[in-house]
Design an enzyme around this catalytic site. Structure first.
Site, PDB file in Angstrom:
ATOM      1  N   ASP A 319       0.858  -1.182   0.000  1.00  0.00           N
ATOM      2  CA  ASP A 319       0.000   0.000   0.000  1.00  0.00           C
ATOM      3  C   ASP A 319       0.903   1.243   0.000  1.00  0.00           C
ATOM      4  OD1 ASP A 319      -2.170   1.664   0.042  1.00  0.00           O
ATOM      5  OD2 ASP A 319      -3.152   0.720   1.742  1.00  0.00           O
ATOM      6  N   GLU A 519     -10.278   7.028   4.694  1.00  0.00           N
ATOM      7  CA  GLU A 519      -9.184   6.551   5.547  1.00  0.00           C
ATOM      8  C   GLU A 519      -9.233   7.194   6.940  1.00  0.00           C
ATOM      9  OE1 GLU A 519      -5.500   5.541   3.539  1.00  0.00           O
ATOM     10  OE2 GLU A 519      -6.388   6.045   1.618  1.00  0.00           O
TER      11      GLU A 519
HETATM   12  C1  BGC Z   1      -5.134   3.018   0.475  1.00  0.00           C
HETATM   13  C2  BGC Z   1      -5.375   1.939  -0.532  1.00  0.00           C
HETATM   14  C3  BGC Z   1      -5.313   2.506  -1.923  1.00  0.00           C
HETATM   15  C4  BGC Z   1      -4.023   3.266  -2.122  1.00  0.00           C
HETATM   16  C5  BGC Z   1      -3.912   3.911  -3.476  1.00  0.00           C
HETATM   17  C6  BGC Z   1      -3.919   3.831   0.165  1.00  0.00           C
HETATM   18  O1  BGC Z   1      -3.804   4.905   1.041  1.00  0.00           O
HETATM   19  O2  BGC Z   1      -5.002   2.430   1.757  1.00  0.00           O
HETATM   20  O3  BGC Z   1      -6.609   1.320  -0.295  1.00  0.00           O
HETATM   21  O4  BGC Z   1      -5.431   1.467  -2.848  1.00  0.00           O
HETATM   22  O5  BGC Z   1      -3.909   4.266  -1.158  1.00  0.00           O
HETATM   23  O6  BGC Z   1      -4.768   4.968  -3.611  1.00  0.00           O
HETATM   24  C1  BGC Z   2      -3.757   9.632  -2.185  1.00  0.00           C
HETATM   25  C2  BGC Z   2      -4.493   8.408  -1.785  1.00  0.00           C
HETATM   26  C3  BGC Z   2      -3.692   7.700  -0.776  1.00  0.00           C
HETATM   27  C4  BGC Z   2      -3.328   8.615   0.386  1.00  0.00           C
HETATM   28  C5  BGC Z   2      -2.449   7.914   1.369  1.00  0.00           C
HETATM   29  C6  BGC Z   2      -3.476  10.480  -0.973  1.00  0.00           C
HETATM   30  O1  BGC Z   2      -2.795  11.631  -1.322  1.00  0.00           O
HETATM   31  O2  BGC Z   2      -4.509  10.334  -3.097  1.00  0.00           O
HETATM   32  O3  BGC Z   2      -4.705   7.575  -2.888  1.00  0.00           O
HETATM   33  O4  BGC Z   2      -4.427   6.628  -0.324  1.00  0.00           O
HETATM   34  O5  BGC Z   2      -2.708   9.763  -0.056  1.00  0.00           O
HETATM   35  O6  BGC Z   2      -1.648   8.742   2.131  1.00  0.00           O
END
Ligand code: BGC
Ligand code: BGC
Length: 851
Positions: A319, A519
């Site tokens: 991830d 998140e």
């Molecule tokens: C998330 C994932 C996601 C990835 C890419 C991460 O922060 O936990 O679920 O696939 O970002 O966007």
């Molecule tokens: C991204 C997400 C990712 C997240 C994690 C964001 O800036 O757009 O896809 O999951 O950062 O830190």
């Protein structure tokens, strides 16, 4: 391996059912057997020979490039051409060419550019095409104009695996025509503590539903084994996040899952059983730890369990920067994750350094060559199974030519069907529902005509907070759906978000609920809906007091304690996060012209609904299970159930933090209503950019920079680095100013602070300020903190109840640190407290009113 299957002792049964959070017993890793579930996908000996030949010709650098996945906000086409990375992604906030509203055609054009650059790679003579990964979470949800299906929590309520399959097929089609090969979905988390900000990404608290759905979603997205597997529109799917993401303590995102191995297998791994059976080609590692050990470095779970025991034959992807949490790793290198068994690394930004460091680590023998070969073989096997070597560039593929599938009428109908099936009716006293379409309907509440709110996070943008209806062309709000159908039947509809109608209605539909988040932005400490701000309850009560029956439609990413709102409403419908097709709500709520329901309620709770506001961990099968509405509950039009008055008592446990008057300002993360602002003095105070990510810099690019640091949790602190001759300031700002009454009980501000090199020559603090810069308290911290030892965290408490406290009416900035010169400090755990401390511990600094 010798398996010493543990006999099913009474004790293990008890620990499992009482609480999956019970402190983990020391587990003998051989004690639990994981089933071999790859029953359908066999290796093809011909393909293995091809892979032998390809691997033989590849240089180490080419192999490492296959393993690295940069993000398009940081990766240029020129860098793709230079290195030939095996894959790339767009994160939740990034669209091609920085255009949030880029059309599907523009996404396809971008896919072509990256593809061509990858096969043209100068340092990659192997010319293996790259592939693009995206979070198609609920439909192709990053793309403007895509069909947005309900988020997983709503699909779970539909309890219909066949529907999930059809949604998978439709999603794969929309992804396919944008030229993208790979989706980071489905999320197969089994969420046990609904305070987690990703609860809505989960189908259910019940492993059974997740298990029934995961395989169906995978075969929908990828195609079915033995039939159309990885052909045509089929895309590579990802089961995520392995494993235990839904089980973290207190529902903290990226936290620690304390459960024994049997619980990990039987609760949290349920989705992987069927996903692997269906032939899922990729599994994403989770940010969380299991009993204190980060999954990203967990060799036992990634290699021994997932690959060897369960027989997962695809590749493991990390991830977003997840590797940095592994012991001995940082953003730019991580042998530990690779050696533990990850095959592809999501390294959004630091991919160049990571590439060079990984090559060096292999040369130095820190990473065995055999591990690299295995990783690349796994990834290429999936690519070739998908036909990447024959399909040509994205726009030339047969499936890409069928642009009409994107947001087609068929897909919209399917999403609308899913909305109808996901609605759960909690209360329908005196059979207020269904509503006659010939009546006069008031539609009120801030969710009424708000597609951003009904779509939630992971919708065109990551958090979903910056969206308006204009970001969802061709979508329908709940109000629009009601209005179309009522008007067609000859009734009347009035939209008044605040409930102030022009003509008294026969009935009011109040559409309210959670604002979008994703998140950890969605992690909460209270289960009470609108804790501390009962404006929606007031709206319902206002309409009720005028004798108008009220039907509440609740948009939410999780069950919340809503006893007050339930009591005030005649009927209460949970619509979850329904996505782009708001008409699905009208389909079920409105009868036909004869008063007969057209569609009955079908949804049943796949998450238990709390009776008390402290029921944070409430799951089917718990000992002393005492929900308000049990798992599986959901009324239909045939039911006679009347829901009686519910207790409105706020419990001491849940309220303890607020009763003691602790109001978090920045506790582990930003709340959805706040942002950081870094000003270098050039922009006017109120026009500077709002920063909601952990990183940022002032407008001039240098005077003040911010990045995340860790105190007790990951990224729970912020480091502020000054590099300015003139003054620069960091504020924690309310995106929309709040009434001062919100913090009227605050008598002290408390936070953790660490000076990195030395105490600064000048540091000022302002607390609870309005837009004109009037503050409840302004003071210099220079002198009171001059003695702090650098490199050590201290707790600082500043009194706020001083005689000169000004009467600020609306608070724009909760606090502002300003300074100049060259130095850095870190802050964390910032709260307002109704009580002042008397403590004088060594690392505790009390700043009274005299300073
Ligand atoms: C998330 C994932 C996601 C990835 C890419 C991460 O922060 O936990 O679920 O696939 O970002 O966007
Ligand atoms: C991204 C997400 C990712 C997240 C994690 C964001 O800036 O757009 O896809 O999951 O950062 O830190």
């Amino acid at each position: 391996m010798i398996s010493m299957k543990r006999s099913f002792s009474l004790l293990s049964l008890l620990t499992l059912s009482l609480s999956p959070y019970a402190a983990a017993q020391p587990v003998d890793s051989t004690a639990v057997e994981w089933p071999y579930v790859n029953t359908g996908l066999k290796r093809d000996p011909e393909l293995e020979k091809v892979l032998d030949q390809i691997l033989e010709r590849m240089t180490l650098a080419q192999k490492v490039a296959q393993m690295i996945q940069p993000e398009i906000g940081y990766l240029s086409v020129a860098q793709m051409r230079k290195y030939g990375f095996g894959s790339y992604l767009n994160g939740g906030n990034t669209a091609p060419y920085g255009q949030k509203q880029a059309s599907a055609e523009v996404w396809l054009k971008y896919a072509d550019e990256m593809y061509e650059a990858s096969v043209d790679a100068k340092e990659d003579g192997s010319r293996i095409p790259t592939i693009w990964g995206t979070d198609a979470m609920h439909g192709h949800s990053n793309v403007y104009g895509a069909t947005l299906f309900p988020h997983n929590i709503g699909l779970g309520a539909a309890n219909d695996p066949e529907l999930i399959h059809r949604i998978g097929v439709a999603t794969a089609k929309e992804v396919a025509v944008t030229g993208i090969e790979w989706s980071f979905a489905p999320t197969v988390a089994v969420v046990r503590d609904d305070r987690w900000g990703r609860t809505y990404e989960s189908y259910s608290e019940d492993p059974a539903i997740v298990k029934a759905y995961a395989g169906q979603m995978v075969s929908g997205l990828q195609g079915t084994l033995g039939k159309d597997f990885l052909q045509g529109f089929g895309r590579i799917a990802t089961a995520k996040h392995f494993v235990g993401d839904g089980g973290t303590e207190k529902g903290i995102d990226r936290g620690d899952t304390l459960v024994d191995e049997q619980g990990l297998r039987d609760i949290h791994a349920a989705g992987y059983m069927t996903a692997i059976q269906a032939g899922v080609q990729s599994v994403m590692v989770s940010f969380n730890s299991w009993n204190g050990v980060r999954l990203h470095g967990h060799k036992y779970l990634l290699t021994d369990v997932l690959k060897n025991q369960m027989g997962f034959d695809g590749f493991v992807v990390t991830d977003w920067n997840g590797h940095k949490f592994v012991e001995g790793c940082d953003l730019e290198q991580c042998a530990g994750a690779i050696n533990a068994g990850v095959d592809v690394l999501m390294v959004p930004e630091h991919f160049e350094a990571f590439y060079h460091n990984t090559i060096r680590q292999v040369e130095q023998g820190i990473i065995p060559m055999a591990r690299i070969d295995d990783a690349v073989r796994r990834f290429l096997r999936a690519k070739i199974r998908w036909g990447l070597l024959e399909r040509g560039k994205p726009s030339s593929r047969v499936e890409s030519a069928q642009m009409a599938v994107f947001n087609s009428q068929e897909h919209k109908e399917l999403a609308r069907e899913a909305v109808r099936k996901s609605l759960v009716l909690l209360k329908n006293n005196q059979k207020v529902l269904p509503l006659s379409p010939k009546s006069r309907v008031l539609v009120a509440g801030d969710g009424a005509d708000n597609i951003a709110k009904q779509a939630g996070g992971w919708s065109v943008s990551w958090q979903g907070t910056d969206n308006t209806n204009a970001d969802f062309p061709n979508a329908t709000s709940v109000y629009q759906g009601i209005s179309q159908q009522v008007e067609a039947a000859g009734g009347k509809v009035e939209l008044a978000v605040d409930g102030n109608y022009k003509q008294k209605p026969d009935v009011a539909l109040v559409v309210i609920g959670e604002n979008p988040y994703a998140e950890w932005f969605g992690d909460i400490q209270q289960l009470e809906y609108q804790h501390g701000d009962k404006s929606d309850l007031a709206l319902i009560k206002k309409l009720k007091s005028q004798g108008i029956p009220v039907v509440t439609v609740f948009l939410t990413g999780r069950p919340l304690w809503t006893n007050k709102e339930l009591n005030a409403s005649d009927a209460f419908v949970v619509a979850w996060l329904p996505g782009s097709e708001g008409q699905g709500v009208a389909d079920v709520l409105l009868s036909d012209n004869q008063g007969k329901a057209r569609y009955d309620f079908h949804g049943k709770l796949s998450f238990s609904w709390p009776r008390y506001d402290h029921q944070f961990v409430l799951n089917k099968g718990d000992a002393n299970y005492d929900p308000l509405f049990a798992y599986g509950y959901g009324l239909t039009y045939a039911d006679q159930t009347e829901v009686g008055p519910l207790s409105e008592q706020v419990s001491a446990t849940a309220a303890s933090s607020s009763e003691q008057g602790i109001q978090p300002l920045f506790l582990r993360n930003l709340t959805a209503d706040m942002a950081w602002v870094l000003s270098d003095g050039s922009a006017t105070q109120n026009s500077a950019a709002l920063i909601t990510t952990p990183y940022g810099v002032s407008a001039d690019g240098k005077s003040l920079a911010m990045q995340s640091v860790n105190l007790s949790y990951q990224e729970d602190g912020r480091q502020l680095r000054w590099n300015a001759a003139a003054k620069a300031s960091a504020s924690l700002r309310y995106i929309k100013p709040v009434a001062a009454s919100k913090h009227s009980k605050a008598r002290a501000l408390r936070f953790s602070l660490r000076f990195d090199q030395q105490a600064p020559a000048e540091l000022n603090l302002a607390v609870l300020c309005d837009q004109q810069g009037r503050c409840q308290r302004q003071l210099s911290l220079t002198e009171p903190l001059a003695h702090l030892k650098p490199g050590v965290w201290h707790t600082v408490e500043v009194a706020l109840d001083c005689a000169d406290a000004s009467a600020v009416k609306r608070i724009s900035d909760a606090l502002v640190f300003s300074s100049s010169g060259q130095h850095s400090l870190a802050v964390a755990d910032m709260v307002l407290s109704a009580q002042k401390s008397t403590e004088t511990a060594k690392d505790f600094v009390l700043i009274g009113c005299a300073n």
